[in-house]
Design a protein around this motif. Sequence first.
Motif, PDB file in Angstrom:
ATOM      1  N   SER A 150       0.839  -1.196   0.000  1.00 53.28           N
ATOM      2  CA  SER A 150       0.000   0.000   0.000  1.00 53.28           C
ATOM      3  C   SER A 150       0.876   1.249   0.000  1.00 53.28           C
ATOM      4  O   SER A 150       0.535   2.266  -0.585  1.00 53.28           O
ATOM      5  N   GLY A 158       0.813   4.027  -2.807  1.00 55.61           N
ATOM      6  CA  GLY A 158       0.705   5.441  -2.469  1.00 55.61           C
ATOM      7  C   GLY A 158       1.762   6.258  -3.168  1.00 55.61           C
ATOM      8  O   GLY A 158       1.495   7.339  -3.707  1.00 55.61           O
ATOM      9  N   TYR A 194      26.213  -0.437  15.351  1.00 51.47           N
ATOM     10  CA  TYR A 194      25.863  -1.815  14.990  1.00 51.47           C
ATOM     11  C   TYR A 194      27.049  -2.557  14.390  1.00 51.47           C
ATOM     12  O   TYR A 194      27.155  -3.769  14.521  1.00 51.47           O
ATOM     13  N   ARG A 222      25.448  -2.545   3.241  1.00 52.64           N
ATOM     14  CA  ARG A 222      24.006  -2.532   2.978  1.00 52.64           C
ATOM     15  C   ARG A 222      23.356  -1.281   3.553  1.00 52.64           C
ATOM     16  O   ARG A 222      22.452  -0.717   2.960  1.00 52.64           O
ATOM     17  N   ASN A 223      23.836  -0.873   4.714  1.00 49.69           N
ATOM     18  CA  ASN A 223      23.290   0.354   5.285  1.00 49.69           C
ATOM     19  C   ASN A 223      23.758   1.571   4.498  1.00 49.69           C
ATOM     20  O   ASN A 223      22.995   2.504   4.284  1.00 49.69           O
ATOM     21  N   LEU A 258      21.894   2.716   1.115  1.00 51.45           N
ATOM     22  CA  LEU A 258      20.643   3.477   1.044  1.00 51.45           C
ATOM     23  C   LEU A 258      20.871   4.912   0.570  1.00 51.45           C
ATOM     24  O   LEU A 258      20.267   5.323  -0.420  1.00 51.45           O
ATOM     25  N   ILE A 264      13.919  -2.215   0.247  1.00 50.95           N
ATOM     26  CA  ILE A 264      15.066  -2.709   1.012  1.00 50.95           C
ATOM     27  C   ILE A 264      15.201  -2.083   2.380  1.00 50.95           C
ATOM     28  O   ILE A 264      15.873  -2.629   3.236  1.00 50.95           O
ATOM     29  N   PRO A 285      13.417  -1.267   5.764  1.00 48.82           N
ATOM     30  CA  PRO A 285      12.165  -1.480   6.498  1.00 48.82           C
ATOM     31  C   PRO A 285      11.634  -0.223   7.167  1.00 48.82           C
ATOM     32  O   PRO A 285      10.469  -0.161   7.523  1.00 48.82           O
ATOM     33  N   ARG A 286      12.500   0.784   7.312  1.00 48.62           N
ATOM     34  CA  ARG A 286      12.070   1.947   8.089  1.00 48.62           C
ATOM     35  C   ARG A 286      11.390   3.013   7.249  1.00 48.62           C
ATOM     36  O   ARG A 286      10.851   3.964   7.790  1.00 48.62           O
ATOM     37  N   GLY A 335       9.198   5.528   5.629  1.00 49.43           N
ATOM     38  CA  GLY A 335       7.828   5.953   5.923  1.00 49.43           C
ATOM     39  C   GLY A 335       7.485   5.898   7.386  1.00 49.43           C
ATOM     40  O   GLY A 335       6.454   6.387   7.794  1.00 49.43           O
ATOM     41  N   LEU A 336       8.364   5.285   8.198  1.00 48.50           N
ATOM     42  CA  LEU A 336       8.029   5.192   9.623  1.00 48.50           C
ATOM     43  C   LEU A 336       8.836   6.175  10.450  1.00 48.50           C
ATOM     44  O   LEU A 336       8.398   6.615  11.491  1.00 48.50           O
ATOM     45  N   GLU A 337      10.022   6.511   9.944  1.00 49.24           N
ATOM     46  CA  GLU A 337      10.798   7.521  10.666  1.00 49.24           C
ATOM     47  C   GLU A 337      10.167   8.881  10.455  1.00 49.24           C
ATOM     48  O   GLU A 337       9.156   9.006   9.785  1.00 49.24           O
ATOM     49  N   SER A 338      10.769   9.860  10.982  1.00 48.87           N
ATOM     50  CA  SER A 338      10.346  11.268  10.850  1.00 48.87           C
ATOM     51  C   SER A 338       8.942  11.503  11.364  1.00 48.87           C
ATOM     52  O   SER A 338       8.027  10.814  11.073  1.00 48.87           O
TER      53      SER A 338
END
Lengths: 557, 339
Positions: free
Chosen positions: B5, B9, B236, B257-258, B261, B331, B333-334, B336-339
């Motif tokens: 979704s 969007g 990490y 991998r980090n 992004l 890739i 997971p975060r 749209g959830l941060e900020s």
Amino acid sequence: MAPLLKVETLSIAFKTRKGDVQALHEVSFEVAPGEVVGVVGESGSGKSVSAYTVIGLLDQAGRITHGGVEYDGKPVEGRQRELRGREISMIFQNPRAALNPIMPVGQQIGDVLKRHALAGRTDARAKAIELLKQVKINDPEERVDSYPFELSGGMCQRVMIALALACSPKLLIADEPTTGLDVTTQKATMDLVRDLTKARGMSVVLITHDLGMAAEYCDRIVVMEKGHVVETAPVVQLFTSPQHPYTQKLIAASPGPRSELADLTGGLPEAPPSIAPPRKREPGPERLLEVVDLVKEFPKRGGSFFGRKPAPFRAVDGIGFQMMRGESLGLVGESGCGKSTTSSIIARLQDATSGSVVFDGQDIVQHPAARFARMPERGRIQMVFQDAHDSLDPRWSAAEAIAQPLRRISGMRDGGEIARKVAELAEMVGLPANLLSRYPHQLSGGQKARVGIARAIATDPLLLILDEPTSALDVSVQAVVLQLLDRLRRELGMSYIFVSHDLNVVRLLCERVIVMNRGRIVETGTAEEVLHAPKDAYTQKLVSAIPHFEPERLRAS
Amino acid sequence: MEKLSRIGGRILQAIPPVFGVIVITFLLTRALPGDPAVFFAGLMADDGTIAQVRAELGLDQPLPVQFVYYLGDLLQGDLGNSLTTGQPVLNELAARLPASLELTFAGLFFAMAVAIPLGVLAATRPGSWIDHLCRVLVTAGVSLPTFFTGLFLIYVFYYLLGWAPSPLGRLDFLYLSPPPVTGFYTIDALLAGDWEVFWAALRQMVLPAVTLGLFALAPIARMTRAAMLSALSGDYVRTARANGLGGARVLWIYAFRNAALPVLTTLGMVFSFLLGANVLVEKVFSWPGIGSYAIGALVASDYAAVQGFVLCMALLFVVVNLVIDVVLTLIDPRVGLES
């Protein structure tokens, strides 16, 4: 019994632009099998550097100049890669940042297991779930696929523990494992570490600045100061008859449930008595502040793209209290309880959703926060912020920072007058005049805290809101700052709202305490009542979670 | 499900910019000087004929009505006819776009192949010679304009050394272009199994692709280095090391991998820059792409062609950014959830 870990006359130097800096000076201590050793000290004492040397993760600029580390009778030098994880493992502070943010936690545990050939492709997941179960994470089958950002700080620390214990090492190094966690979470986490390591017969090195924690969980304590080991003693002996003056000072400065403000610095106030004459206050209503049915809601993010908006989150859920002129009120609770939101609404930095705040006979929430900033009342309520460093503009000197509210709020224009007032304020907070031209990065934590306090009292406020003003400071600095705050309140006739998670600190400064949980007030009373005879179940849990080091109790056990 | 979704969007969010681009290209041509009715009516026309032509073209209608006509034409894939060639603009763009895309992808591929390993190596050995090399290349990449690099490379590798074929288009005239499938000569030649043409097409492409690549290399290398440095000093990575994970696994699976992004976000931007830089490089190498087509159209005041080019580029920008965002959502997971 032969020691498992032996640090022998270890000296470490760091290469910097200004030449070598000696971080450790011939540090020696031992850890026996099954023993829990606490390494305590304030920032810069070298406690973390020694731990990183043991595990071989020292910064590239650091090197051993003398002595060495032995594990199991053999020097660790050159074989740390094999030892890490399998023999020695480590947990860190700030657990959420210490986990890979884009990898499910189960996979991170699986990675460690596979690396040490304790699991293969097929059983890594099952073993990760088993480990999560051991660290008492609910629904481990589900959580194994969670990402760190989906877990709370306490849960992340449990995952860290699972990672560290995955390969059954013999030694665990815990570097400030619970700094930044709530006291109840801290207790749960440390109890878990103690139970798991005891069951496996592991040795633990617990690095902490919190003497209460060290007393509660360690067998023996190593006290460090500026790269030296100043004292090593079993717990009871250390707290009942500390030998070294630094240890004595540290113990005195740590607020306990019965200590008095004057005790913190060994009965000697470090700051000179103030020269400021007591202020004459204009008479006003006896009731300085009245909060009625205050509510603050935040819209919740999320919901699917087409879905309905979720109900807003109530950070402050209809609270009300009163405050008398000159009173000092503590606002206590764990993170997310709404204490900071409440205080920033009263300070008019945030707007309330509903309810009223009557300050000095006037309802101040009817003015939007943006407009309140330009009203004369702005100077009557001031704030001291949590992070003394981040709340100062790095490009402004201490004098400019203190002068800012004088110019903006008090409307002073005359440069000479401002300079005089700044000097007077600096003297009141015990900031030496020669430091006024310095910038924040050139000041120590305690000096920055003083600048923050001087700035807050510059406009001669009636109410000072202190948001965890000492939580980032070392205990000995905290002791002095607390004494300073107490003296300023009496001399200037201010009222305080002291926001903190630490009941022992709040008790020293406040007559009355409000305990908050989930946006509501669960208990109100005098500081002594709340701390020694809490009525509410939540308060009881909170109070019992505070680690203590009362010598009498230690002697009895 | 939540991801789907979110991606849905994000795709919906791409619609307003596309619409905005259409409005702007429409208004742009209306704002340009000159009356198309006069032009189409011919030199000998009188006022009556011009008015008739204007009515035929729909230019006597108010602007909103014209816009609706324009939208209708667009939906049918009609971008108008080129004034200089008389061909439909859509066909001409479609014939030239693959040439530009092939070149851009080749340039981007070259830039990534050099910049990412370089950035990673520079980050793992800060202060070493490779770190300095990285810095020199980055500085050179940003400070040399593409037309200069292009001419310089032609001078050295074609004129002085004679290693490169003559910089005249996609394929030497000795060869026939492969049967079109994708429009990318190298891929089409491979599909047809014609190695000789494949090599010829590749040889033609090397110099312009390197020219573009040198330009694209700088931001990618710099971002890779910075992102790797911050990932490697991340908590990490320290945790992974403390638990005994090996150097390669920590470097690639945990740190890279980090770090990938922000690098990916940069790639999207760089791709957009490259589409712009193409215009000059195509001119220098006589590359028959849409960039050189647009310059020709501009010089000839060929409005329909310019309009088509602008629309095409804008759509490419939107699509590229959309693709990057969707990949990031998949890739990270975060998102749209941060900020």
